[in-house]
Design a protein around this motif. Sequence first.
Motif, mmCIF file in Angstrom:
data_model
loop_
_atom_site.group_PDB
_atom_site.id
_atom_site.type_symbol
_atom_site.label_atom_id
_atom_site.label_comp_id
_atom_site.label_asym_id
_atom_site.label_seq_id
_atom_site.Cartn_x
_atom_site.Cartn_y
_atom_site.Cartn_z
ATOM 1 N N TRP A 157 12.772 15.385 -11.773
ATOM 2 C CA TRP A 157 12.406 14.078 -11.224
ATOM 3 C C TRP A 157 12.497 14.116 -9.692
ATOM 4 N N MET A 158 13.584 14.702 -9.191
ATOM 5 C CA MET A 158 13.758 14.791 -7.742
ATOM 6 C C MET A 158 12.742 15.725 -7.108
ATOM 7 N N PHE A 159 12.346 16.772 -7.789
ATOM 8 C CA PHE A 159 11.298 17.658 -7.291
ATOM 9 C C PHE A 159 10.026 16.849 -7.027
ATOM 10 N N CYS A 160 9.634 16.047 -8.008
ATOM 11 C CA CYS A 160 8.429 15.206 -7.851
ATOM 12 C C CYS A 160 8.619 14.181 -6.738
ATOM 13 N N MET A 161 9.772 13.536 -6.724
ATOM 14 C CA MET A 161 10.003 12.486 -5.729
ATOM 15 C C MET A 161 10.069 13.071 -4.329
ATOM 16 N N VAL A 215 13.285 9.768 9.453
ATOM 17 C CA VAL A 215 14.557 9.076 9.212
ATOM 18 C C VAL A 215 14.480 8.348 7.879
ATOM 19 N N LEU A 216 13.411 7.618 7.672
ATOM 20 C CA LEU A 216 13.216 6.898 6.419
ATOM 21 C C LEU A 216 13.121 7.877 5.250
ATOM 22 N N ARG A 217 12.329 8.920 5.402
ATOM 23 C CA ARG A 217 12.126 9.898 4.327
ATOM 24 C C ARG A 217 13.450 10.514 3.878
ATOM 25 N N GLU A 218 14.268 10.954 4.820
ATOM 26 C CA GLU A 218 15.543 11.585 4.461
ATOM 27 C C GLU A 218 16.511 10.584 3.851
ATOM 28 N N GLY A 219 16.531 9.372 4.366
ATOM 29 C CA GLY A 219 17.385 8.336 3.778
ATOM 30 C C GLY A 219 16.979 8.009 2.353
ATOM 31 N N LEU A 220 15.679 7.927 2.107
ATOM 32 C CA LEU A 220 15.190 7.662 0.755
ATOM 33 C C LEU A 220 15.509 8.824 -0.174
ATOM 34 N N LYS A 221 15.368 10.045 0.310
ATOM 35 C CA LYS A 221 15.702 11.206 -0.519
ATOM 36 C C LYS A 221 17.160 11.166 -0.955
ATOM 37 N N GLN A 222 18.048 10.844 -0.027
ATOM 38 C CA GLN A 222 19.470 10.791 -0.352
ATOM 39 C C GLN A 222 19.772 9.679 -1.353
ATOM 40 N N GLN A 241 0.833 -1.211 0.000
ATOM 41 C CA GLN A 241 0.000 0.000 0.000
ATOM 42 C C GLN A 241 0.868 1.262 0.000
ATOM 43 N N GLY A 242 1.910 1.277 0.810
ATOM 44 C CA GLY A 242 2.776 2.447 0.880
ATOM 45 C C GLY A 242 3.610 2.649 -0.375
ATOM 46 N N ALA A 243 4.146 1.560 -0.926
ATOM 47 C CA ALA A 243 4.945 1.663 -2.150
ATOM 48 C C ALA A 243 4.076 2.120 -3.324
ATOM 49 N N ARG A 244 2.866 1.594 -3.402
ATOM 50 C CA ARG A 244 1.948 1.998 -4.473
ATOM 51 C C ARG A 244 1.534 3.466 -4.313
ATOM 52 N N ALA A 245 1.286 3.885 -3.075
ATOM 53 C CA ALA A 245 0.911 5.277 -2.821
ATOM 54 C C ALA A 245 2.044 6.223 -3.226
ATOM 55 N N LEU A 246 3.273 5.841 -2.941
ATOM 56 C CA LEU A 246 4.422 6.672 -3.310
ATOM 57 C C LEU A 246 4.533 6.780 -4.828
ATOM 58 N N ALA A 247 4.428 5.660 -5.527
ATOM 59 C CA ALA A 247 4.508 5.679 -6.994
ATOM 60 C C ALA A 247 3.395 6.531 -7.588
ATOM 61 N N ASN A 248 2.191 6.351 -7.102
ATOM 62 C CA ASN A 248 1.063 7.117 -7.630
ATOM 63 C C ASN A 248 1.189 8.603 -7.327
ATOM 64 N N ARG A 249 1.592 8.929 -6.111
ATOM 65 C CA ARG A 249 1.759 10.339 -5.736
ATOM 66 C C ARG A 249 2.823 10.995 -6.610
ATOM 67 N N ILE A 256 4.905 13.880 1.362
ATOM 68 C CA ILE A 256 3.488 13.610 1.589
ATOM 69 C C ILE A 256 3.251 12.184 2.091
ATOM 70 N N GLU A 257 3.944 11.225 1.523
ATOM 71 C CA GLU A 257 3.617 9.815 1.759
ATOM 72 C C GLU A 257 4.411 9.130 2.869
ATOM 73 N N VAL A 258 5.544 9.681 3.266
ATOM 74 C CA VAL A 258 6.402 9.011 4.257
ATOM 75 C C VAL A 258 6.458 9.855 5.525
ATOM 76 N N ASP A 259 5.793 9.372 6.566
ATOM 77 C CA ASP A 259 5.752 10.091 7.844
ATOM 78 C C ASP A 259 7.059 9.985 8.629
#
Length: 150
Positions: A113-117, A129-136, A36-44, A123-126
Amino acid sequence: MKQILRRMFGTTQKQDESHQSPSPEKTPYELIGQEQGARALANRFYDIMAEEEYVKPLYDMHPQPLDRIRQVFFEFLSGWLGGPDLFVEKYGHPMLRKRHMPFPIDQDLRDQWMFCMNKALDIEVDNPVLREGLKQSLAQLATHMINQGR
């Protein structure tokens, strides 16, 4: 995968899951909410791409409608985040740079691409720690895709 997770996030576990770091015991896929979370991220990500004027050149490169590419991106994210390797099962090794070679990708497209991501992750990752790691990690991946103007 375990070594990648250790390099990306370390192995420190915290009691509060909203601040928990991914680890070999708890992957980013699990922390994001699995399918659900991976799909929400892709769709967002694609929703933002379709809405933002700034990323119109990036959007225009994508086949319409976006339904198929949303699904393929979800399948990629599933495995990349440590969940089921749906993309590999269907299409083989991602070989992302090779698959993107037919498209002229420069610094501007990478930044779009990074702007969108980044907006999608915000929006999708509360979990901060995870959000910043994924951004990097995704920023490194996006930079690797540049094949023009280096």
